[in-house]
Scaffold this active site. Structure first.
Site, mmCIF file in Angstrom:
data_model
loop_
_atom_site.group_PDB
_atom_site.id
_atom_site.type_symbol
_atom_site.label_atom_id
_atom_site.label_comp_id
_atom_site.label_asym_id
_atom_site.label_seq_id
_atom_site.Cartn_x
_atom_site.Cartn_y
_atom_site.Cartn_z
ATOM 1 N N SER A 13 18.050 -23.959 -23.820
ATOM 2 C CA SER A 13 18.121 -22.594 -23.306
ATOM 3 C C SER A 13 19.275 -21.801 -23.923
ATOM 4 O O SER A 13 20.250 -22.373 -24.415
ATOM 5 C CB SER A 13 18.307 -22.626 -21.787
ATOM 6 O OG SER A 13 17.372 -23.498 -21.198
HETATM 7 N N1 SAH Z 1 17.927 -28.320 -19.752
HETATM 8 C C1 SAH Z 1 17.405 -28.425 -21.098
HETATM 9 C C2 SAH Z 1 16.352 -27.390 -21.444
HETATM 10 C C3 SAH Z 1 15.172 -27.452 -20.584
HETATM 11 S S1 SAH Z 1 13.612 -27.155 -21.344
HETATM 12 C C4 SAH Z 1 18.497 -28.351 -22.140
HETATM 13 O O1 SAH Z 1 19.664 -28.103 -21.792
HETATM 14 O O2 SAH Z 1 18.194 -28.566 -23.309
HETATM 15 C C5 SAH Z 1 12.672 -27.811 -19.978
HETATM 16 C C6 SAH Z 1 12.512 -29.302 -20.015
HETATM 17 O O3 SAH Z 1 11.861 -29.689 -18.808
HETATM 18 C C7 SAH Z 1 11.638 -29.796 -21.160
HETATM 19 O O4 SAH Z 1 12.303 -30.788 -21.877
HETATM 20 C C8 SAH Z 1 10.413 -30.367 -20.441
HETATM 21 O O5 SAH Z 1 9.834 -31.480 -21.098
HETATM 22 C C9 SAH Z 1 11.000 -30.764 -19.098
HETATM 23 N N2 SAH Z 1 10.050 -30.899 -17.998
HETATM 24 C C10 SAH Z 1 8.970 -30.129 -17.710
HETATM 25 N N3 SAH Z 1 8.360 -30.590 -16.590
HETATM 26 C C11 SAH Z 1 9.082 -31.666 -16.167
HETATM 27 C C12 SAH Z 1 8.964 -32.561 -15.056
HETATM 28 N N4 SAH Z 1 7.971 -32.466 -14.157
HETATM 29 N N5 SAH Z 1 9.887 -33.534 -14.929
HETATM 30 C C13 SAH Z 1 10.890 -33.670 -15.822
HETATM 31 N N6 SAH Z 1 11.043 -32.861 -16.901
HETATM 32 C C14 SAH Z 1 10.167 -31.862 -17.056
#
Ligand code: SAH
Length: 230
Positions: free
Chosen positions: A69
């Site tokens: 992000s």
């Molecule tokens: N916090 C991260 C960016 C988040 S992008 C950073 O600092 O880089 C959102 C992430 O959530 C993605 O990697 C995606 O695979 C994950 N995601 C989506 N649904 C999810 C779920 N149900 N459980 C765990 N992770 C999930």
């Protein structure tokens, strides 16, 4: 072979600029949050070809259709958690591991859940390499939380959900704080839930666009609806 000094750039000046121009200039005030952003080497959480862009004012791809992000969004969500260093935090959506590293600087322990094994493996290698020993990572559907370590003082979901997952709310302790993005697949509201004795109070922070939370208490299917950008 002659040994060479470590030539990898540190980007400390870029970090200082990011803190001043993107975070302080937009109203991030918590000194601990600002210090965490000055400390964590954001470039290490993206592939080397993207290092020159790592401190820019935008999200970046981390593979598998996901993104790290925008620094300001990570800061806004981190500040909204009002951490003093004593907390047990649950993060859903490890992604690159950058937000987890920031939380590791700000809280006592960080439990982070990622549904994609390849991203989790990459994040773990980076976090271990940087010496973050207070981050515990798991590959699972985080939309149902992490029951065995509940309750948590803080919960942060870094993906967009259709609604606040009930299981996650149930894993938040009394007087805890919960930060999550709620909306449709392409745009969401960043909200903060206060768990108070009289009931939960919800505050809206801003509009944003994150990739979707995919899981039992999130969206059903990621393939048909690729996510937005954070
Ligand atoms: N916090 C991260 C960016 C988040 S992008 C950073 O600092 O880089 C959102 C992430 O959530 C993605 O990697 C995606 O695979 C994950 N995601 C989506 N649904 C999810 C779920 N149900 N459980 C765990 N992770 C999930």
């Amino acid at each position: 072979m002659r040994s060479r000094p470590d030539a990898s750039p540190d980007f400390a000046a870029a970090r200082t600029r990011m803190v001043e121009d993107q975070l302080m200039a937009r109203g991030i005030r918590d000194p601990r949050v600002l210090q965490a952003f000055a400390n964590v080497p954001r470039h290490r959480f993206v592939e080397e070809g993207l290092w020159p862009k790592a401190y820019g004012d935008h999200a970046l791809p981390i593979g598998h259709g996901q993104t790290i992000s925008q620094p300001y969004m990570v800061a806004l969500m981190s500040e909204a958690l009002a951490l003093d260093g004593s907390e047990k935090v649950l993060e859903i959506g490890t992604g690159s591991g950058y937000q987890a590293a920031i939380l590791a600087e700000l809280a006592d322990r960080v439990f982070t859940v990622e549904r994609m094994g390849a991203l989790a493996t990459g994040a773990k290698a980076i976090l271990d390499g940087l010496g973050y020993q207070n981050v515990i990572l798991r590959v699972a559907d985080g939309s149902i939380g992490w029951k065995e370590f509940a309750p948590f003082d803080r919960i942060i979901v870094t993906a967009g959900a259709p609604d606040v997952p009930r299981s996650l709310l149930d894993q938040l302790r009394a007087n805890g704080l919960f930060v999550i993005l709620i909306g449709d697949r392409s745009s969401q509201r960043l909200i903060r839930v206060y768990r108070e004795p009289g009931g939960d109070r919800v505050e809206e922070i801003c509009l944003c666009a994150f990739v979707p939370l995919v899981g039992r208490e999130g969206w059903a299917d990621a393939e048909r609806y690729p996510g937005g950008e954070t």
